[in-house]
Motif scaffolding. Structure first.
Motif, PDB file in Angstrom:
ATOM      1  N   ARG A  16       0.856  -1.185   0.000  1.00  0.00           N
ATOM      2  CA  ARG A  16       0.000   0.000   0.000  1.00  0.00           C
ATOM      3  C   ARG A  16       0.888   1.230   0.000  1.00  0.00           C
ATOM      4  NH1 ARG A  16      -4.066   2.619   4.470  1.00  0.00           N
ATOM      5  NH2 ARG A  16      -5.399   3.744   2.994  1.00  0.00           N
ATOM      6  N   VAL A  17       0.858   1.956  -1.095  1.00  0.00           N
ATOM      7  CA  VAL A  17       1.512   3.246  -1.169  1.00  0.00           C
ATOM      8  C   VAL A  17       0.578   4.248  -0.502  1.00  0.00           C
ATOM      9  CG1 VAL A  17       2.312   5.032  -2.748  1.00  0.00           C
ATOM     10  CG2 VAL A  17       2.791   2.630  -3.239  1.00  0.00           C
ATOM     11  N   GLY A  41       6.029   2.772   1.542  1.00  0.00           N
ATOM     12  CA  GLY A  41       4.659   2.314   1.712  1.00  0.00           C
ATOM     13  C   GLY A  41       4.608   1.235   2.776  1.00  0.00           C
TER      14      GLY A  41
END
Lengths: 118, 113
Positions: free
Chosen positions: A37-38, A88
């Motif tokens: 997940r950025v 991230g």
């Protein structure tokens, strides 16, 4: 029963350095997945192992990322050299069955490793 | 292509109030839909999932979600929110191939006393 464990929980490295993330799946789970997940974005699939084999690498962003699962137990995800955009949260998940839509199958996720590249 | 949209980035509700988190999906076939929650310092935990059949799905912690095919939605609800529900919530769709999820961007929930 221990859940999916990820190490480290947080890593700060400089651009150009190498970082290795580790995931210990639930014992007996042949299927292991990496997601990322950025910041501010969705959680995206990176790859899927079945035992020690890479079943699906379609989400790996580029060849700076190398995932391994020697012996079909724990997995490592190495980023070399790290770039700023690699920052991230990296999640690992494991499951008994690879088909996530099968009723009795659940994918269990770890708490994630927050990677910051400066 | 599969995609999931969670239009609300952040929601604040009072403890005891009702909650509805929105999720819209784009998928070419019968979707397999999921809601996950991540509490601070914890991993993603499955709240509930929909595969087929009854469109109202019950999950853990008092949550439920309703699948509405006509609206391509799978909204998560809870009648009375507790302070411990403060977390980030992710809607996801499972792929036909079955080996991965497409997640939304998440909704962060704050619960005020």
């Amino acid at each position: 029963e221990a859940g999916v464990t990820q190490f480290p929980s947080h890593s700060v490295i400089e651009k150009g350095q190498t970082v290795t993330l580790r995931c210990d799946p639930i014992s007996g789970h042949d299927n292991l997945y990496w997601y990322r997940r950025v910041m501010g974005k969705e959680i995206k699939f990176l790859l899927h192992f079945v035992k020690e084999s890479k079943q699906d690498e379609s989400g790996m962003p580029n060849n700076r990322f190398l995932a391994e699962r020697t012996g079909g137990t724990y997995s490592t995800l190495k980023v070399q050299p790290a770039e700023l955009e690699d920052s991230g949260v990296y999640f690992c998940a494991s499951s008994q069955d690879w088909r996530v839509h099968v009723r009795n199958t659940e994918a269990f996720f770890g708490q994630g490793t927050r990677l910051t590249v400066v | 292509a599969q995609s999931v949209t969670q239009p609300d980035i952040h929601i604040t509700v009072s403890e005891g109030a009702s909650l509805e988190l929105r999720c819209n999906y784009s998928y070419g076939a019968t979707p397999y839909l999921f809601w996950y929650v991540q509490s601070p310092g914890q991993g993603l935990q499955l709240l509930l999932k929909y595969f087929s059949g009854d469109t109202l799905v019950q999950g853990i912690k008092g949550f439920e979600a309703e699948f509405k095919r006509s609206q391509s939605s799978f909204n998560l609800r809870k009648p009375s929110v507790h302070w411990s529900d403060a977390a980030e919530y992710f809607c996801a769709v499972g792929t036909l191939r079955g080996n991965q999820f497409y997640f939304g961007t998440g909704t962060s929930l704050t619960v005020i006393p």
